[in-house]
Motif scaffolding. Structure first.
Motif, PDB file in Angstrom:
ATOM      1  N   UNK A 178       0.879  -0.744  -0.265  1.00 27.40           N
ATOM      2  CA  UNK A 178       0.194   0.184  -0.170  1.00 27.40           C
ATOM      3  C   UNK A 178       0.878   1.055  -0.138  1.00 27.40           C
ATOM      4  N   UNK A 179       0.289   1.425  -1.536  1.00 29.11           N
ATOM      5  CA  UNK A 179       1.069   3.112  -1.173  1.00 29.11           C
ATOM      6  C   UNK A 179      -0.079   3.897  -0.235  1.00 29.11           C
ATOM      7  N   UNK A 180      -1.430   3.942  -1.675  1.00 25.55           N
ATOM      8  CA  UNK A 180      -2.352   3.724  -1.109  1.00 25.55           C
ATOM      9  C   UNK A 180      -3.324   3.275  -0.230  1.00 25.55           C
ATOM     10  N   UNK A 181      -4.191   4.146   0.503  1.00 28.87           N
ATOM     11  CA  UNK A 181      -5.336   3.477   1.460  1.00 28.87           C
ATOM     12  C   UNK A 181      -6.308   3.461   1.452  1.00 28.87           C
ATOM     13  N   UNK A 182      -7.063   4.161   2.142  1.00 29.57           N
ATOM     14  CA  UNK A 182      -8.361   4.005   2.057  1.00 29.57           C
ATOM     15  C   UNK A 182      -9.554   4.583   0.865  1.00 29.57           C
ATOM     16  N   UNK A 183      -8.586   5.877   0.010  1.00 32.26           N
ATOM     17  CA  UNK A 183      -8.814   5.650  -1.162  1.00 32.26           C
ATOM     18  C   UNK A 183      -9.170   4.797  -2.471  1.00 32.26           C
ATOM     19  N   UNK A 184      -7.880   4.038  -2.215  1.00 26.33           N
ATOM     20  CA  UNK A 184      -7.721   3.018  -3.021  1.00 26.33           C
ATOM     21  C   UNK A 184      -8.905   1.727  -2.605  1.00 26.33           C
ATOM     22  N   UNK A 225       0.093   1.986  -8.792  1.00 25.30           N
ATOM     23  CA  UNK A 225      -1.003   1.763  -7.868  1.00 25.30           C
ATOM     24  C   UNK A 225      -1.835   3.317  -8.414  1.00 25.30           C
ATOM     25  N   UNK A 226      -1.664   4.337  -8.934  1.00 20.17           N
ATOM     26  CA  UNK A 226      -2.721   5.147  -8.926  1.00 20.17           C
ATOM     27  C   UNK A 226      -3.389   5.036 -10.259  1.00 20.17           C
ATOM     28  N   UNK A 227      -2.484   4.712 -11.555  1.00 17.28           N
ATOM     29  CA  UNK A 227      -3.087   3.456 -12.680  1.00 17.28           C
ATOM     30  C   UNK A 227      -4.193   2.851 -12.162  1.00 17.28           C
ATOM     31  N   UNK A 228      -3.238   1.910 -11.416  1.00 15.10           N
ATOM     32  CA  UNK A 228      -4.543   1.327 -10.874  1.00 15.10           C
ATOM     33  C   UNK A 228      -5.625   2.006 -10.054  1.00 15.10           C
ATOM     34  N   UNK A 229      -6.079   2.151  -9.312  1.00 14.13           N
ATOM     35  CA  UNK A 229      -6.805   3.348  -9.223  1.00 14.13           C
ATOM     36  C   UNK A 229      -7.081   3.363 -10.189  1.00 14.13           C
ATOM     37  N   UNK A 230      -6.787   4.598 -10.968  1.00 15.24           N
ATOM     38  CA  UNK A 230      -7.462   5.557 -12.141  1.00 15.24           C
ATOM     39  C   UNK A 230      -8.240   4.593 -12.758  1.00 15.24           C
ATOM     40  N   UNK A 231      -7.944   3.510 -13.397  1.00 12.29           N
ATOM     41  CA  UNK A 231      -8.541   1.966 -14.238  1.00 12.29           C
ATOM     42  C   UNK A 231     -10.589   1.775 -13.060  1.00 12.29           C
ATOM     43  N   UNK A 232     -10.032   1.937 -12.092  1.00 14.39           N
ATOM     44  CA  UNK A 232     -11.196   1.062 -10.663  1.00 14.39           C
ATOM     45  C   UNK A 232     -12.074   1.994 -10.741  1.00 14.39           C
ATOM     46  N   UNK A 233     -11.491   3.253 -10.090  1.00 17.74           N
ATOM     47  CA  UNK A 233     -12.476   4.502 -10.228  1.00 17.74           C
ATOM     48  C   UNK A 233     -13.653   4.812 -11.796  1.00 17.74           C
ATOM     49  N   UNK A 234     -13.147   4.769 -13.214  1.00 20.83           N
ATOM     50  CA  UNK A 234     -13.458   5.377 -14.459  1.00 20.83           C
ATOM     51  C   UNK A 234     -14.511   4.160 -14.681  1.00 20.83           C
ATOM     52  N   UNK A 235     -14.119   3.066 -13.805  1.00 15.60           N
ATOM     53  CA  UNK A 235     -15.822   1.746 -14.234  1.00 15.60           C
ATOM     54  C   UNK A 235     -16.923   1.890 -13.703  1.00 15.60           C
ATOM     55  N   UNK A 236     -17.060   2.760 -12.378  1.00 21.49           N
ATOM     56  CA  UNK A 236     -17.706   3.351 -11.087  1.00 21.49           C
ATOM     57  C   UNK A 236     -17.953   5.097 -11.157  1.00 21.49           C
ATOM     58  N   UNK A 283      -1.315  14.580  -9.321  1.00 17.62           N
ATOM     59  CA  UNK A 283      -1.641  15.757  -7.547  1.00 17.62           C
ATOM     60  C   UNK A 283      -0.638  14.568  -6.745  1.00 17.62           C
ATOM     61  N   UNK A 284      -1.397  12.976  -6.376  1.00 17.71           N
ATOM     62  CA  UNK A 284      -1.131  12.344  -5.280  1.00 17.71           C
ATOM     63  C   UNK A 284       0.227  12.090  -5.758  1.00 17.71           C
ATOM     64  N   UNK A 285       0.446  11.029  -6.719  1.00 16.54           N
ATOM     65  CA  UNK A 285       1.335  10.602  -6.940  1.00 16.54           C
ATOM     66  C   UNK A 285       2.835  11.903  -6.718  1.00 16.54           C
ATOM     67  N   UNK A 286       2.683  13.250  -6.703  1.00 17.10           N
ATOM     68  CA  UNK A 286       3.544  14.166  -6.304  1.00 17.10           C
ATOM     69  C   UNK A 286       3.511  14.195  -4.925  1.00 17.10           C
ATOM     70  N   UNK A 287       2.535  14.665  -4.856  1.00  9.68           N
ATOM     71  CA  UNK A 287       2.253  14.604  -2.919  1.00  9.68           C
ATOM     72  C   UNK A 287       3.285  13.110  -2.402  1.00  9.68           C
ATOM     73  N   UNK A 288       3.782  12.290  -2.862  1.00  9.70           N
ATOM     74  CA  UNK A 288       3.813  10.885  -1.745  1.00  9.70           C
ATOM     75  C   UNK A 288       5.131  11.251  -2.731  1.00  9.70           C
ATOM     76  N   UNK A 289       5.950  11.835  -3.978  1.00  7.01           N
ATOM     77  CA  UNK A 289       7.428  11.999  -3.877  1.00  7.01           C
ATOM     78  C   UNK A 289       7.676  12.935  -3.169  1.00  7.01           C
TER      79      UNK A 289
END
Ligand code: FAD
Ligand code: NAP
Ligand code: MG
Length: 466
Positions: A323-329, A377-388, A397-403
């Motif tokens: 887990x990089x992302x947690x709750x929103x993933x 992981x961000x792209x994985x989440x984007x893929x899911x959100x696209x479907x729902x 921007x969250x990726x940039x925050x992690x970096x």
């Protein structure tokens, strides 16, 4: 007869699944009967802190691995729910790294008053203090699930049409053996049983492991006055600018009493050992053919879209990724699983599922940098959100925050939690906490939210990122 859905676990993932159904119910969708089984007496999973270690009051393995003075180790702006913001919950900006109890308050706040059907609270769908003992395929369709109400010992076996496994995977410790460790005279603890560093004050502490638990337990020990902390790292040194009393050494070769021998030939004596050696995905309640078998990775093999079990119908797993992302993933996953269960989304044939899994696994193999890892992981989440219909948000921007967070830790591992980030959900910039993290010892909700103290920062602006 109405279909019946079982959710196993009411941690952040199980709560996301409940919220997903509540949000469909609010749009007048017809919801099947939902039963969530939670072996603890409250929800929140890891965030439901317990002082207990080993076995609990019912002789069940204790679930949570969290400790008294645990604060978020990543910016809260990276885990914020897209449908329930920190502003909505707290009504004012708070800092980027809240303590454990404050994050429990936030996840509880989203679902506390929610209803699944009018007049019936979401929480009423949870059977607390009830452990799932066994899940097996039913001959016709669906699953037989045996659960036990722990206070009474009463067991029941019921049929469910679909099962969502949301039991977490940071609960069963991975405990490697080291030659001679049984001769070590001091305490040897796994991170799972670590509850606070008070007893390490004045002590020379050995921590085996080189990941988040090792890092944070080492800092906790330092914060609470350990004489020294030695990390023993097998693969990749953490490489932070540690204070003088914290050092990274190679892997332990063996112990002879309190003397520890390292692979480079050096020896050193310690008072206490903490094994921060990670956890195992362990599903003792699932029939063997239903178990997910995986290491801690960003894409466990055998799960279509990271959630649909390939080996059986109507079986889903949430939150099984590293887990990089947690709750929103977990939300993105839960919304997709909800839509499959409500037949709003359709599963492709098994060959297409396999191809999709394979595409992600191939990409994961080629990941070469931290940026690519987080972006994966961000792209994985984007893929899911696209479907729902889960609200989409600015994942880049969250990726940039992690970096930036990784960079903050490089700059100063003791003060990174004093930094402030901006929410991609609301645009709100976090407010500095009233006390620098290294000086904050009372991490109760009341103390954290106390407004009557003026900030004690000397250079506020240097801690604030735009
Ligand atoms: P969990 O939180 O583990 O919840 C699983 C639930 O399932 C538990 O309530 C458990 O009691 C229940 N359960 C398990 N088995 C059964 C059964 N057989 N029957 C009934 N119920 C069962 N993430 C962050 O974003 N920020 C952090 O700072 C952070 N710190 C962490 C610190 C530690 C020490 C650990 C271990 C993890 C941390 N995490 C952090 C990651 C954490 O895993 C997630 O935040 C989140 O808790 C995962 O949610 P989950 O619901 O998938 O699993
Ligand atoms: P982890 O990330 O899976 O790391 C396991 C570590 O154990 C790795 O460094 C691994 O080293 C090491 N290890 C495993 N077997 C070993 C062996 N035989 N000898 C030596 N080292 C060995 O697990 P984790 O650090 O416990 O983190 C789990 C989760 O908890 C993460 O999500 C983390 O963010 C969270 N957490 C958060 C906080 C907080 O402050 N909020 C604190 C602690 C943990 P190799 O690389 O060599 O395999
Ligand atoms: Mg969408």
């Amino acid at each position: 007869m109405s279909r019946r859905i079982a959710i196993i676990g009411a941690g952040p993932s199980g709560m996301a699944q409940l919220r997903a159904f509540a949000s469909a119910a609010a749009q007048q969708a017809e919801i099947p009967e939902i039963v969530c089984f939670e072996k603890q007496s409250d929800w929140g999973g890891q965030w439901n802190y317990t002082w207990r270690t080993g076995l609990d009051e019912h002789s069940e393995p204790v679930h949570s691995s969290m400790y008294r003075h645990l604060w978020s180790n990543g910016p809260k702006e990276c885990l914020e729910f897209a449908d329930y913001t920190f502003d909505e919950h707290f009504g004012r900006p708070i800092s980027s790294y809240p303590p454990r109890a404050v994050l429990w308050d936030y996840i509880n706040g989203r679902v506390h008053h929610a209803e699944l059907v009018p007049g019936r609270l979401l929480k009423d769908a949870v059977r607390f203090s009830t452990a799932v003992r066994q899940v097996s395929s039913h001959s016709e369709r669906g699953y037989l699930l045996t659960s036990e109400h722990l206070p009474t010992g009463q067991q029941s076996t019921e049929h469910f049409d679909a099962v969502v496994v949301a039991c977490g995977h940071f609960s069963y410790p991975h405990i490697p053996a080291f030659e001679g460790i049984k001769t070590f005279p001091g305490p040897v603890t796994h991170a799972h049983d670590f509850r606070g560093a008070e007893s390490l004050a004045g002590k020379d502490v050995l921590i085996i492991g080189g990941s988040y638990s090792a890092e944070d337990i080492g800092i906790q020990a330092h914060k609470l006055g350990a004489a020294s902390v030695t990390f023993s790292v097998r693969t990749q040194p953490m490489g932070f600018g540690w204070p003088d009393t914290l050092q990274e050494w190679p892997l332990v070769e063996r112990f002879t009493g309190s003397t520890t021998h390292f692979l480079d030939g050096r020896t050193r004596s310690f008072d206490a050992v903490v094994l921060a050696t990670g956890y195992r995905h362990h599903f003792p309640f699932l029939a063997p053919e239903l178990r997910l078998v995986t290491a801690n990775t960003l894409y466990p093999d055998g799960l279509y879209k990271g959630v649909v079990f390939e080996g059986a119908r109507d079986l889903y797993f949430l939150g099984m990724q590293d887990q990089w992302f947690t709750f929103n993933m977990f939300d993105a996953q839960a919304w997709f699983v909800r839509d499959l269960i409500l037949q709003r989304a359709v599963l492709p044939d098994p060959q297409s599922q396999r191809r999709d899994i394979q595409t992600w696994l191939t990409r994961l193999k080629s990941v070469q940098s931290v940026r690519e890892d987080v972006q994966f992981q961000a792209d994985y989440i984007a893929d899911l959100i696209e479907l729902t219909d889960y609200p989409s948000f600015d994942l880049d921007t969250v990726v940039e925050t992690f970096l930036a967070w990784k960079q903050d830790k490089k700059e100063n591992i003791l003060t990174y939690r004093d930094r402030c980030y901006r929410s991609v959900m609301t645009g709100t910039l976090a407010a500095p906490h009233h006390t620098p993290w290294m000086e904050a010892f009372d991490d109760s909700v009341e103390e954290y939210l106390r407004e009557d103290s003026s900030p004690r920062y000397s250079a506020l602006s240097s801690l604030t990122r735009q």
